[in-house]
Design an enzyme around this catalytic site. Structure first.
Site, short mmCIF file in Angstrom:
data_model
loop_
_atom_site.label_atom_id
_atom_site.label_comp_id
_atom_site.label_asym_id
_atom_site.label_seq_id
_atom_site.Cartn_x
_atom_site.Cartn_y
_atom_site.Cartn_z
N ASP A 122 44.15 11.56 9.41
CA ASP A 122 43.29 10.51 8.86
C ASP A 122 43.41 10.58 7.35
O ASP A 122 43.57 11.66 6.78
CB ASP A 122 41.84 10.73 9.29
CG ASP A 122 41.61 10.51 10.77
OD1 ASP A 122 42.34 9.69 11.37
OD2 ASP A 122 40.71 11.15 11.33
N ASP A 136 43.22 3.78 13.97
CA ASP A 136 41.78 3.61 14.17
C ASP A 136 41.36 2.19 13.79
O ASP A 136 40.55 1.56 14.49
CB ASP A 136 41.00 4.61 13.32
CG ASP A 136 41.27 6.05 13.68
OD1 ASP A 136 41.66 6.33 14.84
OD2 ASP A 136 41.11 6.91 12.80
#
Length: 158
Positions: A122, A136
């Site tokens: 991330d 995401d």
């Protein structure tokens, strides 16, 4: 065709951006910060919001089951119950599939080579919100578009 194209483009964009971040930053290092926005490398061994940390294998299995469900729904159920010209729904499902595959690739790599991959990469930070990635984002946008397309379909039938 739109379904598979959307999924493919999400997987490519997701994996290229993660490759760039992994090759440019160490875990915890920040590349850029402006106000509430930042680009920082984080390795997430859990799911959304860091839930279920350290459970890569169960999350990998859930992702595989999810992909199978999306494929069955899109290829068998969706055409049977919805008009075939529902491009928004197909795009939405493609985004969800691509995002799920993008994060699944990271999880599989983490299981196979844990010394090189620490989980799902991330890197996008916005204020207090937990860091996320392209996959995401595609899942969230796809879910919103799918909900919208289903609501439109419901109201058209009334």
């Amino acid at each position: 065709m739109l379904f598979f194209l959307a999924a493919l483009l999400v997987v490519i964009a997701d994996q290229l951006t993660k490759l760039w971040i992994r090759s440019s930053l160490e875990v915890g290092e920040t590349l850029w910060e402006a106000g509430i926005f930042q680009i920082s490398r984080i390795e997430n061994t859990g799911s959304s919001f860091g839930l279920f940390r350290g459970h890569l294998l169960p999350l990998t299995i859930v992702a595989i089951v999810g992909i199978a469900f999306i494929l069955v729904y899109t290829l068998i159920l969706y055409p049977r119950f919805f008009p075939p010209n529902r491009l928004l729904g197909k795009l939405a499902l493609g985004l969800i599939l691509g995002g799920t595959i993008g994060n699944l690739i990271d999880r599989i790599c983490s299981l196979v080579a844990p010394s090189q991959f620490g989980g799902v990469t991330d890197f996008i930070g916005v204020g207090w919100w937990p860091a996320f990635n392209v996959a995401d984002s595609a899942i969230v946008v796809g879910a919103i578009l799918l909900a919208y397309s289903l609501l439109v379909l419901i109201f058209e039938k009334r």
